[in-house]
Design an enzyme around this catalytic site. Sequence first.
Site, mmCIF file in Angstrom:
data_model
loop_
_atom_site.group_PDB
_atom_site.id
_atom_site.type_symbol
_atom_site.label_atom_id
_atom_site.label_comp_id
_atom_site.label_asym_id
_atom_site.label_seq_id
_atom_site.Cartn_x
_atom_site.Cartn_y
_atom_site.Cartn_z
ATOM 1 C CB THR A 1 -0.841 -0.036 1.291
ATOM 2 O OG1 THR A 1 -1.559 -1.249 1.302
ATOM 3 C CG2 THR A 1 -1.794 1.118 1.403
ATOM 4 N NE ARG B 1 -6.493 -9.425 2.439
ATOM 5 C CZ ARG B 1 -5.870 -8.251 2.340
ATOM 6 N NH1 ARG B 1 -5.978 -7.532 1.223
ATOM 7 N NH2 ARG B 1 -5.180 -7.775 3.348
ATOM 8 C CB VAL B 2 -11.987 -5.168 1.857
ATOM 9 C CG1 VAL B 2 -11.644 -3.742 2.253
ATOM 10 C CG2 VAL B 2 -12.835 -5.176 0.579
ATOM 11 N N GLY B 3 -8.682 -5.298 2.763
ATOM 12 C CA GLY B 3 -7.762 -5.214 3.907
ATOM 13 C C GLY B 3 -8.039 -3.974 4.747
ATOM 14 C CG ASP B 4 -4.591 -2.034 6.133
ATOM 15 O OD1 ASP B 4 -4.283 -2.993 5.401
ATOM 16 O OD2 ASP B 4 -3.978 -0.949 6.116
ATOM 17 C CB THR C 1 2.199 0.666 4.107
ATOM 18 O OG1 THR C 1 2.671 -0.410 3.278
ATOM 19 C CG2 THR C 1 3.374 1.218 4.886
ATOM 20 N N GLY C 2 1.061 -2.265 5.019
ATOM 21 C CA GLY C 2 1.393 -3.574 5.560
ATOM 22 C C GLY C 2 0.239 -4.524 5.334
ATOM 23 N N GLY D 1 -3.056 -6.195 5.935
ATOM 24 C CA GLY D 1 -4.297 -5.801 6.597
ATOM 25 C C GLY D 1 -4.687 -6.737 7.727
HETATM 26 N N1 GLY Z 1 -2.555 -2.940 3.381
HETATM 27 C C1 GLY Z 1 -3.180 -3.467 2.261
HETATM 28 C C2 GLY Z 1 -3.967 -4.662 2.475
HETATM 29 O O1 GLY Z 1 -3.714 -5.460 3.351
HETATM 30 O O2 GLY Z 1 -4.899 -4.859 1.769
#
Ligand code: GLY
Length: 298
Positions: free
Chosen positions: A165, A193-196, A216-217, A219
Amino acid sequence: MIPTIIVHGGAKTITDDKIAANNVGCTAAVEAGWAVLISGGTAAEAVEAATRVLEADPTFNAGLGATLNSDGEVELDAAIMEGSLSWGAMAPPTPGANAAVQGIRHPISVARKIMDEKPRLLVARGGERFAVDCGAEMCKKEDLIAEEQWQQWKEDQEVIDRPNTIGCVALDASGVLAAGTSTGGTTKQQQGRVGDTAIVGCGLYADNKIGGCSTTGDGESIIPVVLAKTAIDFLTGDRHPDEAAQMAIDALASKVKGEAGCILIDRQGRVGWAYNSSHMACAYMTVGQDKVAAFTKK
Ligand code: GLY
């Protein structure tokens, strides 16, 4: 107030051949956002301008050149938040054969438009329809696939430096903070999928009284520790953003053993950043600097 801007190009491993591209890309993003700030633009406008540069650069996992999901598609998440505590986010997966014929070149710009709307978080076809309705730049979903990502996906190559990210935090002359984040998620992530990134408090946070943060990282590690809000909370008591950022990453590493990074600006315009991956592309600019400071390692 002192205008300030910081961007990150992701907490990740950056191979030697990609160091220059990461520095150049982050510098260009800061320059775009800085031009907005010094001409009297708002923090949110600066974050959008900087993020659009990173979304257009295939070096980074956002927009064009984002990593591909399990179905070989680019699915993008982006969010933006102003320190006034209004917020907008979008996560438009392009699932299967549905509205997947269309893509969104700059999801950060759509997220910014959603800031003024209810609902605040639009996903999949709903996000895409909103993007069309608000005149966002649309393209064929294939147009966002870069050759390198396609080859990696097709040949199932080990991805060394692809995720993660990108994001930006800015403070404008009127004292408003804004944070933004944009991503293609994780490599071969399950479709849908949806992350953070699109989740306020996890991928980003901004509060004019304290500071702004973009993370960033992975999720799955960031969400349980609400990383962006955790980093902002560590700013209380006038703690320096560098120390607060490091404390947030340490908290994540001790609680969930994940890899992540974050960038911070406090209400005074001081910047900070920390990560526990091998590298993190990062660049910033504030009054008194004669040029953008850019790094891939601290
Ligand atoms: N930080 C991006 C994700 O995990 O989707």
